[in-house]
Design an enzyme around this catalytic site. Structure first.
Site: not given
Length: 286
Positions: A59, A123
């Site tokens: 991702y 992230y």
């Protein structure tokens, strides 16, 4: 050797394209295998029984991850845990891609593989969590890279080319420093590590040299104009990060020290501008 490559993004596609002919390569994109489906992952690993598994699936929507932390964690953390456990069960070695975003950018020098990590974003935090699952098996390899781009996909180079063709002026952040890295270069390093049967641990690989996003944009325009990839020149103006607010905080300095990896691989490392030219030549020929 039988090598399973997961992920159909920039790096995954480049790894498959660069595969030496003597190896059997099986490529599974998200359309074939969702790595967040632990049962499907276990089944695929058991059926394929690869010598190596290269995980380039992730991702990577850095800003969106701030609003979707659970989704980012499902792919970058939980799925990697299942993948690492499955690889261990099948005696497959795992090479997993990670990022410069595991660092906070406060170092005054390029980051070594063993330096303390301190991600600033969801992230970065989820990618760091994924690293730890891979390293739980002493044979697992974490390959960190940075600022990746290719002639396909979604990346800074293609975005700049689009904007430069659409606008008379492009504003680009000038106070974030890193090393632009062509996906083809990261792919070459991947095969170098596999063929060297590198020991488990953390490795860094980027193209040589450093740049700000502004420096990178200026080079992109200069090289693209030479190749007729732009209709004309746009004004490229440097701006501070504060003038371009983003949902996720980025490290201001995320240069990775690649000395150890370069010393053990037979492939030559190239300056980022050299590889930018190769990518733009590829784009021009497409």
């Amino acid at each position: 050797m039988k090598v399973l490559v997961l992920g159909g993004g920039q790096i995954g596609a480049a790894v498959v394209k660069a595969a030496p002919k003597e190896h059997e390569v099986i490529a599974l994109t998200r359309a074939h295998l969702d790595i967040a489906d632990s049962k499907a992952v276990a089944k695929s690993l058991a059926e394929i029984k690869a010598d190596w598994v290269v995980n380039a699936a992730a991702y990577t929507a850095v800003d969106r991850a701030e609003d979707e932390p659970q989704i980012a964690a499902a792919v970058n953390d939980t799925a990697v845990a299942a993948l690492a456990a499955g690889a261990m069960r099948e005696n497959s070695r795992l090479l997993h891609f990670s990022t410069d975003f595991v660092f906070d950018g406060t170092s005054g020098r390029p980051y070594l593989p063993g330096d303390a990590t301190k991600p600033l974003s969801v992230y970065g935090a989820t990618k760091l969590a994924g690293e730890r699952h891979v390293l739980a098996d002493r044979s697992g390899i974490v390959l960190r890279t940075s600022w990746v781009y290719a002639s396909v996909g979604k990346n800074f180079v293609l975005t700049m080319l689009k904007l430069m063709n659409e606008r008379e002026q492009v504003n680009v952040v000038c106070d974030q420093i890193g090393s632009p890295t062509w996906a083809g270069s990261a792919a070459a390093a991947t095969w170098g590590l596999i063929e060297a049967q590198a020991a488990g641990g953390i490795y860094h690989w980027t193209d040589l040299g450093v740049a700000s996003w502004y420096d990178f944009a200026v080079a992109i325009q200069e090289e693209a104009l030479e190749r007729g990839l732009l209709r004309g020149a746009a004004a490229v103006l440097p701006i501070p990060s504060t003038a371009y607010p983003a949902r996720a905080k980025r490290p201001s300095f995320s240069v990775l020290d690649t000395t150890h990896t370069r010393a053990m691989l037979k492939i030559p490392a190239q300056h980022w501008r050299h590889n930018l030219r190769k990518m733009l030549d590829e784009l021009h020929a497409a």
